[in-house]
Enzyme design. Structure first.
Site, mmCIF file in Angstrom:
data_model
loop_
_atom_site.group_PDB
_atom_site.id
_atom_site.type_symbol
_atom_site.label_atom_id
_atom_site.label_comp_id
_atom_site.label_asym_id
_atom_site.label_seq_id
_atom_site.Cartn_x
_atom_site.Cartn_y
_atom_site.Cartn_z
ATOM 1 N N CYS A 133 -7.581 4.566 -3.450
ATOM 2 C CA CYS A 133 -7.212 3.331 -2.748
ATOM 3 C C CYS A 133 -5.703 3.201 -2.814
ATOM 4 O O CYS A 133 -5.084 3.445 -3.852
ATOM 5 C CB CYS A 133 -7.877 2.140 -3.430
ATOM 6 S SG CYS A 133 -7.460 0.559 -2.668
ATOM 7 N N HIS A 144 2.316 -13.066 7.905
ATOM 8 C CA HIS A 144 2.505 -13.552 6.532
ATOM 9 C C HIS A 144 1.171 -13.772 5.829
ATOM 10 O O HIS A 144 0.989 -14.747 5.098
ATOM 11 C CB HIS A 144 3.337 -14.839 6.522
ATOM 12 C CG HIS A 144 4.757 -14.601 6.932
ATOM 13 N ND1 HIS A 144 5.679 -15.609 7.077
ATOM 14 C CD2 HIS A 144 5.418 -13.462 7.242
ATOM 15 C CE1 HIS A 144 6.845 -15.094 7.449
ATOM 16 N NE2 HIS A 144 6.700 -13.792 7.563
ATOM 17 N N GLU A 197 3.232 0.344 12.647
ATOM 18 C CA GLU A 197 3.348 -0.219 11.289
ATOM 19 C C GLU A 197 4.706 0.071 10.675
ATOM 20 O O GLU A 197 5.118 -0.609 9.743
ATOM 21 C CB GLU A 197 2.205 0.249 10.390
ATOM 22 C CG GLU A 197 2.194 1.727 10.095
ATOM 23 C CD GLU A 197 1.120 2.137 9.095
ATOM 24 O OE1 GLU A 197 0.247 1.321 8.769
ATOM 25 O OE2 GLU A 197 1.171 3.293 8.643
HETATM 26 ZN ZN ZN Z 1 0.274 0.440 4.970
#
Ligand code: ZN
Length: 169
Positions: free
Chosen positions: A31, A75, A154
């Site tokens: 993870c 946020h 991203e």
């Molecule tokens: Zn990321």
């Protein structure tokens, strides 16, 4: 004869961004550590023209939908409610996250958004935002769309695009 002309319109504005936290679960028991991105969203729609206005979609309608969808997750801690390895439980004003049965995080509930996706990859975020955009467009009476492409970046030069052929909507 059927009119086969189609048009492509695209929106990508500097305000269509969201700065959010996430982590991804990988195959096996790995993870990612918690971290954040300054995400950017761009969308392209294809379709026929509105017979009266001569446009595919009113840009102001599309922009306000995208602005609202970005604001919903800006946020925030983005959590994938359909990840089979995560157990996400609300407890009072907190959200408790367990990974593979082990307690992992506790967040303030008001800072979390649960998304109905299996992992918060850019691919899944793009699909989620595309589906939400289509629902909102339909509610605004936009029809005749044949294709949607929604890109989520991203970080600079690192993005995914979700593409769906819509037939005649
Ligand atoms: Zn990321």
């Amino acid at each position: 004869m059927q009119d086969r002309r189609t048009y492509r319109v695209a929106v990508s504005k500097d305000y269509l961004v969201f700065a959010s936290a996430h982590f991804i679960t990988f195959a096996g028991h790995r993870c990612e550590p918690l971290h954040g991105h300054n995400y950017r969203v761009g969308v392209a729609l294809e379709g026929g023209l509105d017979g009266e206005s001569w446009y595919v979609v009113d840009f102001s309608v599309l922009k306000s939908i995208l602005r609202r969808l970005c604001a919903e997750i800006d946020h925030k801690m983005l959590l994938p409610s359909r990840n089979p390895r995560l157990r996400i439980e609300h407890e009072g004003s907190s959200v408790r996250i367990a990974l593979d049965g082990e307690p992992k995080y506790v967040f303030p509930a008001e800072d979390c958004v649960l998304l109905e996706i299996p992992n918060t990859t850019v691919e899944m975020l793009a699909e989620h935002l595309a589906r939400r955009t289509l629902v909102e467009l339909e509610a605004c009476g936009v029809s005749r769309l044949t294709k949607i492409e929604l890109e989520v970046e991203e970080s600079f030069g690192q993005s995914a695009t979700y593409r769906e052929l819509l037939g005649d909507r």
